[in-house]
Design an enzyme around this catalytic site. Sequence first.
Site, PDB file in Angstrom:
ATOM      1  N   ARG B 187      34.964  97.199  60.326  1.00 35.75           N
ATOM      2  CA  ARG B 187      36.147  98.041  59.898  1.00 35.75           C
ATOM      3  C   ARG B 187      35.742  98.993  59.061  1.00 35.75           C
ATOM      4  O   ARG B 187      36.435 100.393  59.259  1.00 35.75           O
ATOM      5  CB  ARG B 187      36.826  96.823  58.686  1.00 35.75           C
ATOM      6  CG  ARG B 187      38.087  97.490  58.196  1.00 35.75           C
ATOM      7  CD  ARG B 187      39.409  97.667  59.223  1.00 35.75           C
ATOM      8  NE  ARG B 187      40.399  98.242  58.678  1.00 35.75           N
ATOM      9  CZ  ARG B 187      40.758  99.592  58.816  1.00 35.75           C
ATOM     10  NH1 ARG B 187      39.656 100.228  59.312  1.00 35.75           N
ATOM     11  NH2 ARG B 187      41.650 100.085  58.283  1.00 35.75           N
ATOM     12  N   PHE B 188      34.703  99.272  58.197  1.00 34.53           N
ATOM     13  CA  PHE B 188      34.324 100.179  57.574  1.00 34.53           C
ATOM     14  C   PHE B 188      33.740 101.480  58.487  1.00 34.53           C
ATOM     15  O   PHE B 188      34.176 102.484  57.938  1.00 34.53           O
ATOM     16  CB  PHE B 188      33.075  99.896  56.650  1.00 34.53           C
ATOM     17  CG  PHE B 188      32.044 100.632  55.957  1.00 34.53           C
ATOM     18  CD1 PHE B 188      30.985 100.985  55.987  1.00 34.53           C
ATOM     19  CD2 PHE B 188      32.857 101.192  54.510  1.00 34.53           C
ATOM     20  CE1 PHE B 188      30.117 101.815  55.198  1.00 34.53           C
ATOM     21  CE2 PHE B 188      32.112 102.099  53.695  1.00 34.53           C
ATOM     22  CZ  PHE B 188      30.951 102.537  54.100  1.00 34.53           C
ATOM     23  N   PHE B 192      35.618 105.889  59.176  1.00 40.51           N
ATOM     24  CA  PHE B 192      34.682 107.168  59.347  1.00 40.51           C
ATOM     25  C   PHE B 192      35.091 107.657  60.752  1.00 40.51           C
ATOM     26  O   PHE B 192      35.464 108.942  60.883  1.00 40.51           O
ATOM     27  CB  PHE B 192      33.290 106.957  59.444  1.00 40.51           C
ATOM     28  CG  PHE B 192      32.394 106.570  57.878  1.00 40.51           C
ATOM     29  CD1 PHE B 192      32.102 105.195  57.615  1.00 40.51           C
ATOM     30  CD2 PHE B 192      32.419 107.610  57.189  1.00 40.51           C
ATOM     31  CE1 PHE B 192      31.789 104.912  56.576  1.00 40.51           C
ATOM     32  CE2 PHE B 192      31.864 107.386  55.962  1.00 40.51           C
ATOM     33  CZ  PHE B 192      31.503 106.154  55.738  1.00 40.51           C
ATOM     34  N   GLU B 343      19.305  96.836  51.127  1.00 42.44           N
ATOM     35  CA  GLU B 343      20.587  96.541  50.966  1.00 42.44           C
ATOM     36  C   GLU B 343      21.161  95.099  51.703  1.00 42.44           C
ATOM     37  O   GLU B 343      21.824  95.152  52.825  1.00 42.44           O
ATOM     38  CB  GLU B 343      21.620  97.555  51.444  1.00 42.44           C
ATOM     39  CG  GLU B 343      23.214  97.587  51.036  1.00 42.44           C
ATOM     40  CD  GLU B 343      23.944  98.705  51.590  1.00 42.44           C
ATOM     41  OE1 GLU B 343      23.047  99.634  52.168  1.00 42.44           O
ATOM     42  OE2 GLU B 343      25.016  98.638  51.508  1.00 42.44           O
ATOM     43  N   HIS B 368      20.425 101.433  46.699  1.00 39.78           N
ATOM     44  CA  HIS B 368      20.921  99.953  46.580  1.00 39.78           C
ATOM     45  C   HIS B 368      19.672  99.290  45.854  1.00 39.78           C
ATOM     46  O   HIS B 368      19.632  98.756  44.815  1.00 39.78           O
ATOM     47  CB  HIS B 368      21.380  99.404  47.794  1.00 39.78           C
ATOM     48  CG  HIS B 368      22.601  99.892  48.363  1.00 39.78           C
ATOM     49  ND1 HIS B 368      23.663  99.831  47.483  1.00 39.78           N
ATOM     50  CD2 HIS B 368      22.821 100.717  49.316  1.00 39.78           C
ATOM     51  CE1 HIS B 368      24.614 100.630  48.071  1.00 39.78           C
ATOM     52  NE2 HIS B 368      24.180 101.048  49.213  1.00 39.78           N
TER      53      HIS B 368
HETATM   54 ZN    ZN Z   1      24.740 104.338  50.696  1.00 40.86          ZN
END
Ligand code: ZN
Lengths: 495, 495
Positions: B187-188, B192, B343, B368
């Site tokens: 979805r993320f 974009f 991450e 991260h």
């Molecule tokens: Zn980043």
Amino acid sequence: ESYDASVSRDTYLRQREALLQADENMRIGNKIVLDENERRANTILMHYKTLEINKSRASDTPFPPSIHFFQAKPLIEKSKVFQIIKKMPKGGALHLHDTSITDVNWLVKNVTYRENCYMCINKDGFIYFHFWSTPPQNPDCPWRLVKTERANSGNVDLFDQRIYNNLTIVLDDPVSAYPSINVVWKRFLQTFDQAGGLIYYAPVFRDYFYEALQEFCDDNVQYLEFRGLLPTTYELNGQEHDQTWALKVYDTIFKQFTSTNKQKFSGGKFIYSSLRIYKEKDILGEVIKSLKFIKQFPDTFAGYDLVGQEDPGIPLLDYLDALLYPSQQSQPLSLPYFFHAGETDWEGTPTDRNLVDAVLLNTSRIGHGYAIVKHPAVLQMAKTKNIAIEVNPISNQVLKLVDDLRNHPAAALIAENYPVVISADDPALWGARGLSYDFYMAFMGLSGENSDLRLLKQLAINSIMYSAMTANEKAQAMDLWKLNWSHFIQQILQE
Amino acid sequence: ESYDASVSRDTYLRQREALLQADENMRIGNKIVLDENERRANTILMHYKTLEINKSRASDTPFPPSIHFFQAKPLIEKSKVFQIIKKMPKGGALHLHDTSITDVNWLVKNVTYRENCYMCINKDGFIYFHFWSTPPQNPDCPWRLVKTERANSGNVDLFDQRIYNNLTIVLDDPVSAYPSINVVWKRFLQTFDQAGGLIYYAPVFRDYFYEALQEFCDDNVQYLEFRGLLPTTYELNGQEHDQTWALKVYDTIFKQFTSTNKQKFSGGKFIYSSLRIYKEKDILGEVIKSLKFIKQFPDTFAGYDLVGQEDPGIPLLDYLDALLYPSQQSQPLSLPYFFHAGETDWEGTPTDRNLVDAVLLNTSRIGHGYAIVKHPAVLQMAKTKNIAIEVNPISNQVLKLVDDLRNHPAAALIAENYPVVISADDPALWGARGLSYDFYMAFMGLSGENSDLRLLKQLAINSIMYSAMTANEKAQAMDLWKLNWSHFIQQILQE
Ligand SMILES: [Zn+2]
Ligand SMILES: [Zn+2]
């Protein structure tokens, strides 16, 4: 500033291997050198571990340690890794509680089927039990013979299932049923109240404890240390037994069970605990009582602790005088402590500061210690004092400290070889048995994909080394463990 | 064995204070000595912090860092602590991405209202945009003038809200909408794609970036370092601009914005990044291109990174030759790296082993570094190399690495003064702005109830000290920061 030390590919890969190795060597178990058979067993174990982890990584198959135990349990029971862990001699269970050890199904299918077992359901729908020859009047919650109620219920399984649901916190949708820590703890404490009437009936009290040892022994756990309140117990005629009677039961049954299970069981010890809602002067009484018990039952009485939800509870600091009492006697008396401390997500509060007092009061082990990674100086002092941390992964998830067990702070402790023992806390209340479910969570969730048999072996050894056993008892326990460990390795290789 | 060193109450309390102090002294910021005004401002800040934390501890009022940001946001915006943090000069934002910096409301209410803005909705309901003088035929997704569609929609707010929902991952029930990490990342990434047509239109490309600097400047952030892909941009007549054009835009606008906001802004730098789905030979091309860019734009081009979901992505190790290329030249070339690494919730996998390569390849900072607490030797080497970790609390929660931010591993890093900088990653995609929301989460969730103004002050200083600025630039930035910091302190005291 970043500098570009020009490095060839080969040099780089050598440096990389060295750093990876340095990291690996810091892990719990990585000092262990496996023998030939252990290595072959390890290959089998790791084949399944890698398979199961990669299945979750590659697809959206849920990874059991990352979802709620109620949903994970059926998946865990299909896991080959879990089957192996169940067979494995896991040493000792060092963090348990007196009335949440034995499978609640046994309470339902055995105890509530006994003669003279009465029940009553109050207006809130809570079910209480008591054994009477003839029950007293109880208007708010009239006693009824369970046998009759069950017969009249028209559906025995449903009737029994309802009792099971009341005596555990197990249900289908824990996320919406338990929206906060306080809600799940309230429900959790209610299960103890409702089961009390069954367990405190003297004959049941004995059988319940024997059954617990049997369940843990069947799960290849050879030793137990558990916290308990030493409740008043009662006979059918209303006669009551005091705390010494209860302690005598534990002492006798530990010895009896050990002698009849010489090949698989080493015994156990009891940690007397009081609820952290008592006033300071009451706690002094409890400490003095403990000093008396330790003389009376030197083999079985291990020490003292304070229990109950820690966030709202009274901090150890408020009980300081009582807790310093033994060491301040002209002739200092020894009363080992096994403090629950830091069982919280909070930081900079009285709850995580319990870790400071637990360490300064020379606790033998820390119960949970969940917040200790946020207190590096306390962690450092605990390490120098060789204080082990009792990690109870499923308890911390079910009681809502963490959702995905890969985020459990003990993962960092395991990665740097901090002395950790894995235990189950209150397995019966969330449908677990023995230590295998928690060992599975530790092996799959609290350590890496490449953590192998050496981690499991060291966790079992830790559980004996960091027990309250005497040096002699430990030596005997280790001998028994080694024997069973080699049988276990053979068993894996034969299958 | 536990020994009972007999200790008096007073001695005990002295030891206790010493241990608490030792613990406190290890925290980020606890070396700072506040002056008189800062101390008075600190008292005000801590009054509100303690109030808000105790309100959550005492009742079931949700504690914002422990619930999902979509539900926490309205609570945070009512927080007095948040109001103070918004006014605070927070130094630099060192982990951002090119097309997720500017508030999506600006894209909707400004950009989609511009002339020649066309949209199309494909069969899956995704909305794409493009600016045309006359749109081409596009059977699968026919282009329609946004102005007309909006007018015909009958409800402008609803129409605009629908666009906003498509260009962000914000929704009411994230728990059921995003059941797994892969679902939320899918979805993320779709957001974009859908926003690309708007942002890559050359005039919008410039305005979007200028608007980003304005938003961060309004949030009292004086400096930015952001990762970007340097996309091809287009003009209305279809003419396209190359990557150098895009970099020129960043360089020019950074300098332009800084000169017009001398009292509040120090400038910024760009980190070129490629998607970790490219083949090794492509990455070599990207590295060589970066070496060219760094010569062309020495003030603005800071270095190189690889981005995109790390778990399924290609690990750094597979790009080793390309990444070693600069340092292996006869005359070694300097190309600073700023690697996203670790991450993930996994351990012992290629993803968390990216941490090993990031550190060995002399990354300036780690993006991260979520898994680094499970790699103590890597953490140790990173500390000796003075490699800061860019912690993005809300990103890690929204993209499902952790639910309750009090369980974020950075809490342990902050507790032991590991060099950490707080940033926002992709704030626009989850309805955040600037750094204040993430600073709030760090201040309230990643550190203790007693962590005070000194932590916030040190985090701001870290963000300048661990930036890619030259020593001279850092000195100027610190001067500006100190000026604004004392205004901030005055402001708090006056209110
Ligand atoms: Zn980043
Ligand atoms: Zn416990």
